[in-house]
Design a protein around this motif. Structure first.
Motif, short mmCIF file in Angstrom:
data_model
loop_
_atom_site.label_atom_id
_atom_site.label_comp_id
_atom_site.label_asym_id
_atom_site.label_seq_id
_atom_site.Cartn_x
_atom_site.Cartn_y
_atom_site.Cartn_z
N VAL A 85 6.32 27.69 -4.66
CA VAL A 85 4.86 27.91 -4.54
C VAL A 85 3.65 27.09 -5.36
N ALA A 86 4.23 27.24 -6.58
CA ALA A 86 3.37 26.45 -7.53
C ALA A 86 3.44 25.00 -7.37
N LYS A 87 4.70 24.54 -7.11
CA LYS A 87 4.98 23.02 -6.69
C LYS A 87 4.13 22.61 -5.39
N ALA A 88 4.34 23.64 -4.43
CA ALA A 88 3.60 23.28 -3.28
C ALA A 88 2.12 23.18 -3.32
N ARG A 89 1.49 24.28 -4.03
CA ARG A 89 -0.02 24.13 -4.11
C ARG A 89 -0.49 22.84 -4.82
N LYS A 90 0.29 22.34 -5.94
CA LYS A 90 0.12 21.30 -6.74
C LYS A 90 0.03 19.89 -5.74
N ARG A 91 1.18 19.89 -4.71
CA ARG A 91 1.23 18.70 -4.03
C ARG A 91 0.08 18.69 -3.09
N ILE A 92 -0.37 19.91 -2.72
CA ILE A 92 -1.44 19.96 -1.55
C ILE A 92 -2.81 19.43 -2.12
N GLU A 93 -2.94 19.94 -3.41
CA GLU A 93 -4.13 19.47 -3.98
C GLU A 93 -4.02 17.98 -4.44
N GLU A 94 -2.83 17.48 -5.06
CA GLU A 94 -2.69 16.09 -4.90
C GLU A 94 -3.21 15.27 -3.71
N GLU A 95 -2.69 15.78 -2.86
CA GLU A 95 -2.88 14.95 -1.44
C GLU A 95 -4.35 14.90 -1.06
N LYS A 96 -4.91 15.89 -1.25
CA LYS A 96 -6.45 16.11 -1.24
C LYS A 96 -7.26 15.18 -1.90
N SER A 97 -6.91 15.23 -3.28
CA SER A 97 -7.53 14.38 -4.17
C SER A 97 -7.32 12.95 -3.76
N ARG A 98 -6.16 12.33 -3.55
CA ARG A 98 -5.59 11.13 -3.33
C ARG A 98 -6.41 10.69 -2.14
N LEU A 148 0.85 -1.12 -0.19
CA LEU A 148 0.16 -0.02 -0.02
C LEU A 148 1.02 1.15 -0.15
N LEU A 149 1.92 1.30 1.21
CA LEU A 149 2.73 2.39 0.99
C LEU A 149 3.55 2.75 -0.19
N ASN A 150 4.08 1.78 -0.99
CA ASN A 150 4.76 1.65 -2.21
C ASN A 150 3.88 2.28 -3.38
N ALA A 151 2.98 1.79 -3.33
CA ALA A 151 1.69 2.30 -4.39
C ALA A 151 1.40 3.91 -4.35
N ILE A 152 1.55 3.93 -2.89
CA ILE A 152 1.15 5.70 -2.89
C ILE A 152 2.32 6.52 -3.07
N ALA A 153 3.59 5.90 -2.68
CA ALA A 153 4.93 6.44 -3.32
C ALA A 153 5.00 6.67 -4.52
N ALA A 154 4.84 5.44 -5.36
CA ALA A 154 4.95 5.59 -6.62
C ALA A 154 3.88 6.72 -7.31
N GLU A 155 2.86 6.80 -6.87
CA GLU A 155 1.89 7.95 -7.34
C GLU A 155 2.57 9.46 -7.03
N ARG A 156 2.89 9.50 -5.77
CA ARG A 156 3.62 10.80 -5.48
C ARG A 156 4.94 11.00 -6.42
N ALA A 157 5.52 10.14 -7.03
CA ALA A 157 6.76 9.93 -7.83
C ALA A 157 6.25 10.32 -9.02
N GLY A 158 4.92 10.32 -9.46
CA GLY A 158 4.57 10.61 -10.75
C GLY A 158 4.19 9.32 -11.68
N MET A 159 4.32 8.08 -11.03
CA MET A 159 4.01 6.68 -11.96
C MET A 159 2.41 6.69 -11.72
N VAL A 160 1.85 6.12 -12.73
CA VAL A 160 0.44 5.81 -12.89
C VAL A 160 0.21 4.55 -12.21
N THR A 161 -0.80 4.40 -11.19
CA THR A 161 -1.12 3.22 -10.43
C THR A 161 -2.08 2.36 -11.31
N ASP A 162 -1.89 1.37 -11.15
CA ASP A 162 -2.58 0.16 -12.18
C ASP A 162 -4.23 0.42 -11.69
#
Length: 658
Positions: A106-119, A35-49
């Motif tokens: 700042v742009a990267k941080a906003r993107k990360r926060i939105e990604e975590e919320k969506s995930r 589970l943790l590896n799959a989430i880490a892969a998503e954060r790294a930009g890889m597409v989850t199956d």
């Protein structure tokens, strides 16, 4: 079944699944790792199956925990997940910030926060996880690097404040920081520091003479317009940011009394020439800008003192662009500070109105008088226009009257008799230091005489009149015959000897008037293309150092006639125009503070020292903010004069003595 105190079959099955399957050494750790590896892969930009598989596993853990209150989800996943999340964003934020600009971060941080919320929504994380997850992300991405993002060279918030085109970047940074309220203080501090730095630079320019007072005020207005735009757009009109901006402007504007003086000069320039030809709406708009700076001033009484002196000069000299503009400014001040603040200013306008009526009545009175027989040996009577002013309204000037030419003195005596017969019980005190006159002077020699009407001050009129009888006079002779104060005499003589308006010639070489033996001669060779010549006064600074120009001795005398002379009560600015509070204002403050103390104590009878100072400050803040030390001195003075006394059991408590 429940009624037989037996666990339902489904719940029993979940319990057995948790104990037998999930807690098996080769399953629990393996599934958590996947589970943790799959989430880490998503954060790294890889597409989850398949996110649904991750969601099902997390749902299973939640259901297992709910079945027998075993907290499986929190124990086996949530804690580890939040820990790895914190470590991931700690490392990534450090790495990204070291290689990119603050705006990119700042742009990267906003993107990360939105990604975590969506995930979190997509994976069905428990509501108890979403809050801590958001806090961890915001702490690692925003809070830990807030100071660095503000101070970064060339791209930090402080650097962006220097560029008016970076409003969008400033707003993006504020929108990010506002997620962690405590971090917004860094932005407000940066804004405050920038305003103070720019403001102190303006003050420094003004101190060393690089900018005149109107330029200083225009600089303050430009700063205010710019930073108001920053607060309204970048800070989204945040109240705390507005307060910090106001406090920052107040900080550098109230370092001394300089700003009050500069603002008075700026308004004077507006009302003399700056608003000429402006519409009513434009006049109101410009005056409102001046009021913006006025609101920042603590020493409003200092501004009033300077403003009143400039107003007196405008009214007495007829130099205002319009009465409507003058009254509009007084109305603005009245709206800000109340009737008490503008009562004297309104009294000045009332005096001018009454003076116009008095002049009309005096002209009618003169027409009714019999015409005296014409005597060729006597000088033609002088026409005099007088402004009668109430002493309490106008700036006071303790300058003794000078000796006027006989014809002018006769005209003054005639007006005094007329006025005092009409108004019994009044006294006229003539302010010869401020009036103006028009005199007709004859230059050249027969038959080629040149006549000019000279617009001069009353002092200059007195000086020039002496040359009707003698072609040459020394400084000492002029002083003894006119009784003009020495510094003013030198100033007016220098004004009459400047290269452009050399009506008199100075006998000694060099620029200075060195001694009482320096002689002056009427310059019959004076020429001007203008029939009506206005002779301006040099500044007091120039008069105390040197003359603007000097000429050879000699020249022919000429006849000088007389025109109109006006008498008024204008006054020059007190002090040196720098940062010191003028002496008369300081004296007024002592009276105001003592009156406030007596008024408060009369109502309260007994009051503690700190409470008394707080109440005095509150009541007087509309005019100025007295320091506690200043109030304390006035309290001591009142105790000495037995208006107050200290309580026997506590020396910090005062009692009113009736």
């Amino acid at each position: 079944v429940p009624q037989n105190r037996r666990r339902p079959v489904y719940e029993l099955g979940l319990h057995l699944f948790r104990v037998t399957v999930w807690e098996h050494p080769r399953i629990q750790s393996r599934v958590t790792e996947l589970l943790l590896n799959a989430i880490a892969a998503e954060r790294a930009g890889m597409v989850t199956d398949d996110r649904s598989l991750l969601k099902s596993n997390l749902g299973m853990l939640l259901e297992l925990g709910a079945a027998d209150n075993s907290n499986v989800y929190e124990r086996d996943f949530e804690g580890v997940f939040l820990g790895t999340t914190q470590e991931f964003y700690r490392l990534e934020s450090l790495s990204y910030l070291s290689r990119n600009t603050a705006s990119d971060y700042v742009a990267k941080a906003r993107k990360r926060i939105e990604e975590e919320k969506s995930r979190a929504t997509a994976l069905g994380l428990a509501p108890t996880t979403e809050g801590p997850l958001q806090n961890i992300v915001e702490t690692e991405i925003i809070d830990r690097h807030a100071r660095a993002l503000v101070d970064m060279e060339n791209s930090g918030f402080a650097a962006l404040l220097c560029d008016e085109s970076k409003i969008d970047e400033l707003r993006d940074m504020y929108d990010l920081f506002v997620r962690v309220p405590s971090s917004v203080d860094f932005l407000r501090d940066a804004l405050s520091d920038r305003i103070k730095t720019d403001g102190k630079a303006l003050v420094a320019d003004q101190e060393r003479g690089a900018a005149d007072p109107p330029s200083f005020v225009r600089g303050v207005l430009s700063m205010r317009r710019r930073y108001d735009d920053v607060v309204s757009k970048a800070f989204r009109e945040e109240k705390k940011a507005q307060k910090r901006m106001r406090e920052s402007f107040e900080d550098f504007l109230n370092a001394d009394a300089r700003a009050a003086n500069c603002l008075a000069i700026y308004v004077d320039e507006l009302l003399r020439v700056g608003l000429k030809g402006s519409s009513e709406a434009e006049v109101t708009e410009e005056l409102k800008k001046a009021i913006v700076v006025f609101r920042y001033l603590h020493d409003k009484d200092v501004f009033e003192s300077y403003y009143k002196q400039h107003l007196a000069k405008r009214l007495l000299g007829g130099k205002s662009v319009s009465d409507e503009a003058e009254r509009a400014m007084v109305s603005q001040l009245k709206a800000e500070c109340g009737y008490q603040f503008t009562s004297k200013l309104e009294g000045m306008f009332n005096d001018m109105r009454i003076s116009r009526d008095t002049r009309g009545a005096y002209k009618a009175h003169k027409k009714q008088q019999p015409t005296p027989p014409r005597d060729s040996k006597k000088t033609k009577p002088v026409d005099i226009e007088v402004d009668v002013l109430t002493a309490g309204y106008w700036p006071s000037q303790n300058v003794p009257p000078c000796s006027l030419p006989p014809a002018v003195q006769d005209a003054i005596d005639n007006f005094s008799n007329f006025y005092l017969n009409k108004h019994t019980g009044r006294k006229l005190s003539w302010q010869t230091s401020t009036g103006s006159a028009e005199i007709r002077a004859t230059f050249g020699s027969a038959p080629n005489f040149r006549r000019h009407d000279l617009c001069v001050s009353t002092y200059q009129m007195c000086i020039l009149s002496l040359f009707n009888d003698r072609p040459k006079l020394t400084l000492g002779q002029i002083r003894s015959e006119t009784s003009i104060p020495d510094i003013e005499l030198r100033r007016h003589l220098i004004s009459l000897c400047t290269p452009r308006h050399r009506v008199l010639r100075k006998g000694s070489r060099g620029k200075e008037i060195s001694s009482d033996d320096d002689d002056f001669t009427f310059n019959a060779d004076f020429k001007s293309k203008l029939k009506r010549v206005r002779i301006p006064l040099v500044s007091l600074k120039d008069a105390s150092v040197a003359a603007k120009g000097s000429g050879e001795g000699g020249g022919m005398g000429g006849a000088i006639g007389r025109g109109e002379v006006g008498s008024g009560s204008g006054a020059g600015l007190g002090g040196d125009g720098g940062g010191a509070v003028p002496g008369p204002v300081e004296e007024d403050r002592r009276h105001l503070v003592e009156a406030a103390i007596v008024r408060i104590m009369k109502a309260r009878k007994m009051l503690h020292h700190n409470d008394l100072i707080a109440e005095v400050t509150r009541q007087l803040s509309v005019r100025f903010v007295p320091t506690p030390q200043f109030v304390k001195k006035r309290i001591e003075s009142l105790i000495e004069r037995e208006y107050l006394e200290r309580a026997a059991d506590d020396r910090r408590v005062y009692t009113y003595m009736a």
